[in-house]
Scaffold this active site. Structure first.
Site, short mmCIF file in Angstrom:
data_model
loop_
_atom_site.label_atom_id
_atom_site.label_comp_id
_atom_site.label_asym_id
_atom_site.label_seq_id
_atom_site.Cartn_x
_atom_site.Cartn_y
_atom_site.Cartn_z
N GLY A 1 52.01 11.42 16.47
CA GLY A 1 51.42 10.41 17.38
C GLY A 1 50.75 9.25 15.99
O GLY A 1 49.96 8.87 16.33
N ALA A 2 51.48 9.66 14.62
CA ALA A 2 50.43 8.65 13.80
C ALA A 2 51.26 6.93 14.04
O ALA A 2 50.59 6.72 12.73
CB ALA A 2 51.36 9.48 12.35
N ASN A 3 51.44 6.56 14.63
CA ASN A 3 52.02 5.24 14.92
C ASN A 3 51.23 4.49 15.24
O ASN A 3 51.76 3.47 14.95
CB ASN A 3 53.72 5.27 15.40
CG ASN A 3 53.58 5.46 17.00
OD1 ASN A 3 53.36 6.65 17.62
ND2 ASN A 3 53.93 4.64 17.69
N GLY B 1 47.22 3.90 17.02
CA GLY B 1 45.15 4.65 17.93
C GLY B 1 45.42 5.89 16.72
O GLY B 1 45.06 5.37 15.82
N GLY C 1 45.96 8.82 15.66
CA GLY C 1 46.76 8.84 14.75
C GLY C 1 47.31 8.00 13.41
O GLY C 1 47.58 8.64 12.16
N SER D 1 40.29 16.01 25.25
CA SER D 1 38.93 15.34 24.78
C SER D 1 37.78 15.43 25.71
O SER D 1 38.04 16.69 26.79
CB SER D 1 40.58 13.81 25.96
OG SER D 1 39.41 13.42 27.38
N TYR E 1 46.23 15.72 33.33
CA TYR E 1 45.31 15.19 32.07
C TYR E 1 43.80 16.04 32.02
O TYR E 1 44.83 16.78 30.59
CB TYR E 1 45.20 13.52 32.33
CG TYR E 1 44.59 13.74 30.98
CD1 TYR E 1 45.14 13.39 29.79
CD2 TYR E 1 43.78 12.61 31.10
CE1 TYR E 1 45.27 12.71 28.86
CE2 TYR E 1 42.60 12.49 29.49
CZ TYR E 1 43.31 12.61 28.25
OH TYR E 1 43.00 11.92 27.06
#
Length: 305
Positions: A20-22, A24, A26, A148, A173
């Site tokens: 998820g590095a794209n 937020g 990440g 979280s 979640y």
């Protein structure tokens, strides 16, 4: 003195992979690590997203940025990503399991599993298992699981893990985020038993502004939820601040396994990295082992191992 990004040790010669590095957390994590000299695999749901992140970070990067397609909702994509990383790196110093989805209507992964369980937990579980041989090549390597605060409200519904009998988006979640915490501890115990020098740590960002909130609102079409987020806005901190606990877990010499790191402010909602209390079910060894066994069976079956 609070721990900040300026306290990150030099990362020259080290290799990290961030899911998820794209965007937020990440993207901010990748930004800080590559500015400190780390070579970073930018693992994103599509190669296009990974290349966009590469372009965003290129101006300040001090080492190579490697775009990598990784769809955690498809264990076949996870297997392909593992093979590509093995082909490009002989060792791995950091694996940061950051990507996630939050509270969508019930959807299924490519293997027919509930999406949040599949992406937030099982995809990362399989990725970690596949990359452990590379992590074992480095003394002091770390796996960082990004959980979280929702983990505190989570319950592992062993009789209905996939929400087939009853699905609640926020309950699913919270279950997936509790699973992250439990897996971090279970992995550390396994690493210790086999004498590995790799460590498993876990952190959470508190309330951080990322694309998770607007994506969740759009997916659910909930005006009330959108209003709630607007009213809560003063409680949120930036993505850069939210990324600090996972950067602390990844790089700080004093960070330890079997602890839960998050913001140190009131309610652990925002602030600088600090130890937080651990969700009660995550302390249950039997539950951790049960979840581990189920996860291993699901990932192995789906991957055809």
């Amino acid at each position: 003195m609070p721990w900040t990004a300026s306290d990150i040790p030099d990362q020259s010669g080290r290799t990290a992979l961030i899911t998820g590095a794209n965007s937020g957390l990440g993207l901010e994590t990748a930004r800080e690590l590559t500015q400190k000299g780390a070579r970073v695999f930018l693992a994103c749901r599509s190669l296009e997203k990974a290349k966009a992140a590469q372009a965003t970070l290129a101006a300040t990067a001090q080492a190579e940025l490697i775009p990598l397609a990784l769809d955690l909702a498809d264990l076949n994509s996870v297997r392909r990503a593992i093979d590509q990383v093995r082909a490009k790196a002989q060792a791995l110093d950091l694996l940061i399991n950051n990507a996630g989805v939050m509270a969508p209507p019930r959807q299924l992964s490519a293997q027919g599993l509930e999406l949040q369980f599949a992406v937030n937990h099982l995809g990362h579980f399989a990725l970690t298992q596949g990359l452990l041989p590379l992590l074992d090549q480095r003394s002091g390597s770390r796996v960082v699981h990004v959980s979280s605060g929702a983990a505190y409200f989570g319950r592992i519904a062993f009789a209905d893990l996939q929400g087939e009998q009853r699905y609640d988006a926020w309950g699913a979640y919270a279950q997936s985020k509790l699973a992250n915490l439990m897996t971090a501890f279970a992995l550390q115990e396994q690493l210790q038993r086999r004498g590995s020098k790799t460590q498993s740590l876990v952190a959470h960002p508190g309330l951080a502004r990322t694309n998770l909130q607007p994506t969740s609102v759009a997916a659910r079409g909930s005006r009330l939820e959108g209003l709630a987020y607007r009213l809560m806005d003063p409680l949120f901190q930036s993505a850069a601040m939210g990324a600090l606990p996972q950067l602390y877990a990844a790089t700080a010499a004093e960070a330890e396994p079997m602890a839960f790191y998050g913001p140190g402010g009131a309610g652990n909602l925002k602030g600088y990295p600090s130890r937080c209390r651990i969700a009660k079910q995550a302390l249950n060894t039997e539950s951790r082992e049960r979840l581990w066994q189920i996860s291993a069976e699901l990932s192995e079956a789906a991957l055809g191992n």
